[in-house]
Write a protein that holds these residues in place. Structure first.
Motif, PDB file in Angstrom:
ATOM      1  N   GLN A 191       0.816  -1.213   0.000  1.00  0.00           N
ATOM      2  CA  GLN A 191       0.000   0.000   0.000  1.00  0.00           C
ATOM      3  C   GLN A 191       0.854   1.269   0.000  1.00  0.00           C
ATOM      4  OE1 GLN A 191      -2.635  -0.246   3.376  1.00  0.00           O
ATOM      5  NE2 GLN A 191      -3.974  -1.739   2.396  1.00  0.00           N
ATOM      6  N   TYR A 192       2.161   1.127   0.314  1.00  0.00           N
ATOM      7  CA  TYR A 192       3.032   2.301   0.413  1.00  0.00           C
ATOM      8  C   TYR A 192       4.189   2.262  -0.572  1.00  0.00           C
ATOM      9  CZ  TYR A 192       0.374   3.255   4.626  1.00  0.00           C
ATOM     10  OH  TYR A 192      -0.658   3.517   5.504  1.00  0.00           O
ATOM     11  N   HIS A 194       5.592   2.467  -4.601  1.00  0.00           N
ATOM     12  CA  HIS A 194       5.231   3.179  -5.837  1.00  0.00           C
ATOM     13  C   HIS A 194       4.291   4.353  -5.533  1.00  0.00           C
ATOM     14  CE1 HIS A 194       7.158   0.153  -8.324  1.00  0.00           C
ATOM     15  NE2 HIS A 194       6.568  -0.779  -7.601  1.00  0.00           N
ATOM     16  N   MET A 195       4.703   5.162  -4.585  1.00  0.00           N
ATOM     17  CA  MET A 195       3.895   6.320  -4.179  1.00  0.00           C
ATOM     18  C   MET A 195       4.332   7.585  -4.917  1.00  0.00           C
ATOM     19  SD  MET A 195       1.622   5.605  -1.747  1.00  0.00           S
ATOM     20  CE  MET A 195       1.402   7.156  -0.895  1.00  0.00           C
ATOM     21  N   TYR A 241      -4.217  11.959  -4.513  1.00  0.00           N
ATOM     22  CA  TYR A 241      -5.097  10.889  -4.040  1.00  0.00           C
ATOM     23  C   TYR A 241      -6.463  11.474  -3.668  1.00  0.00           C
ATOM     24  CZ  TYR A 241      -0.699   8.372  -3.872  1.00  0.00           C
ATOM     25  OH  TYR A 241       0.513   7.798  -4.220  1.00  0.00           O
ATOM     26  N   ARG A 251      -1.795   6.710   0.698  1.00  0.00           N
ATOM     27  CA  ARG A 251      -1.355   5.353   0.378  1.00  0.00           C
ATOM     28  C   ARG A 251      -2.050   4.931  -0.908  1.00  0.00           C
ATOM     29  NH1 ARG A 251      -5.679   2.248   1.399  1.00  0.00           N
ATOM     30  NH2 ARG A 251      -7.115   2.831   3.075  1.00  0.00           N
ATOM     31  N   ARG A 252      -1.601   3.825  -1.474  1.00  0.00           N
ATOM     32  CA  ARG A 252      -2.249   3.307  -2.668  1.00  0.00           C
ATOM     33  C   ARG A 252      -3.630   2.744  -2.309  1.00  0.00           C
ATOM     34  NH1 ARG A 252       1.852  -0.735  -5.363  1.00  0.00           N
ATOM     35  NH2 ARG A 252       0.145  -0.860  -6.871  1.00  0.00           N
TER      36      ARG A 252
END
Length: 298
Positions: A191-192, A194-195, A241, A251-252
């Motif tokens: 989830q963190y 490729h931010m 986001y 986060r993704r």
């Protein structure tokens, strides 16, 4: 009645029909949108844009990854892509995750080429709140394309956003479980990875110890923009986001690229943003087309 007279009356009646419907169409059947009048109320106030890219009207939404999103800073609104070669828009968001920000300049090759627009753009290595005027001899670009910052790559270009690749140098503690044989830990770490983080003051204040790929502290960025009509803007991107402006919550998993940014417009002959905004702020939420005057409501 002469045949020519009948044709003239028919065309006149057709025009009246279009006018009565409140629509004007060109020969290609395009429904021309009336231009929103600009008001002096746009100047010298903080303007917060929330969820730009969400709920775009028909004609404003990019058709594919190569199409831009167009935005008017002076009318704080999205612009129909049909108006690419007019001075109705100031900023274009394009490229991967629409992270490249360009401007509308009709004299140089780009999206707005051929229009009367005179927009230019530059990036400062300065916090948004510390920018009180347009620096003298500032090196502007047209049409621009301000994108990834060197702090997150191996280039030397200043940009407004950083990319963390497969790790996360802003929040390394969040990705430590990625290589472990624990699927729960790996899922959390993913989830963190490729931010994309906008280099805002909030990001730097939230993670003051964060360092870039060269091992140096992160620096905030501020964009200085000359609008399509020649006025000046200072602008800070805050998030890509949807619905998120707090760096701790990024986060993704949230819809991207849905932009949050803030800016201030001043008249061309002023060249000074002032130490305090002279009018109450405006918050424009593009998701529900609402405008809030005064303190920002998140």
């Amino acid at each position: 009645m002469h045949p020519r007279t009948k044709i003239t009356l028919f065309l006149f009646g057709l025009i009246l029909t279009f006018i009565s419907c409140g629509k004007v169409y060109d020969l290609n059947g395009h429904d021309w949108e009336p231009e929103t009048p600009m008001s002096d109320s746009v100047f010298n106030r903080e303007i917060y844009i929330r969820n730009y890219g969400d709920n775009l009207p028909a004609g404003h939404n990019p058709l594919d990854a190569m199409d831009p999103m167009l935005f008017s800073l002076e009318r704080f609104s999205s612009i129909n892509l049909f108006y690419k070669t007019t001075e109705r828009w100031d900023l274009s968001f394009s490229g991967i995750f629409r992270s490249n920000i360009g401007v509308n300049n009709g004299r140089t090759a780009g999206i707005g080429y051929g229009s009367s627009a005179v927009a230019e753009i530059a990036v400062l290595d300065t916090p948004y709140s510390k920018v009180t005027h347009v620096p003298e001899n500032l090196l502007f670009q047209a049409p621009g394309e301000i994108g990834l910052d060197a702090q997150g790559t191996i280039s030397y270009q200043m940009g407004h956003v950083i990319y963390t690749f497969g790790g996360n140098f802003v929040r390394p503690d969040k990705v430590t479980g990625y290589d472990e044989n624990d699927p729960v830990a790996s899922q959390e770490a993913n989830q963190y990875r490729h931010m994309l983080y906008c280099l805002s003051e909030d990001l730097i204040k939230t993670f003051p110890k964060a360092k870039n790929l060269q091992g140096k502290p992160l620096r905030p960025r501020t964009l200085i923009i000359k609008t399509a009509r020649g006025n000046y803007v200072k602008l800070e991107t805050q998030s890509i986001y949807k619905g998120i402006t707090d760096p701790l919550q990024m986060r993704r998993g949230y819809e991207v690229p849905i932009y949050a940014f803030r800016y201030m417009v001043i008249k061309a002959d002023e060249a000074r943003f002032g130490f305090v905004a002279r009018k109450q702020s405006l918050t424009v939420n593009m998701s529900n087309n609402s405008v809030t005057v005064g303190k920002e409501k998140l």
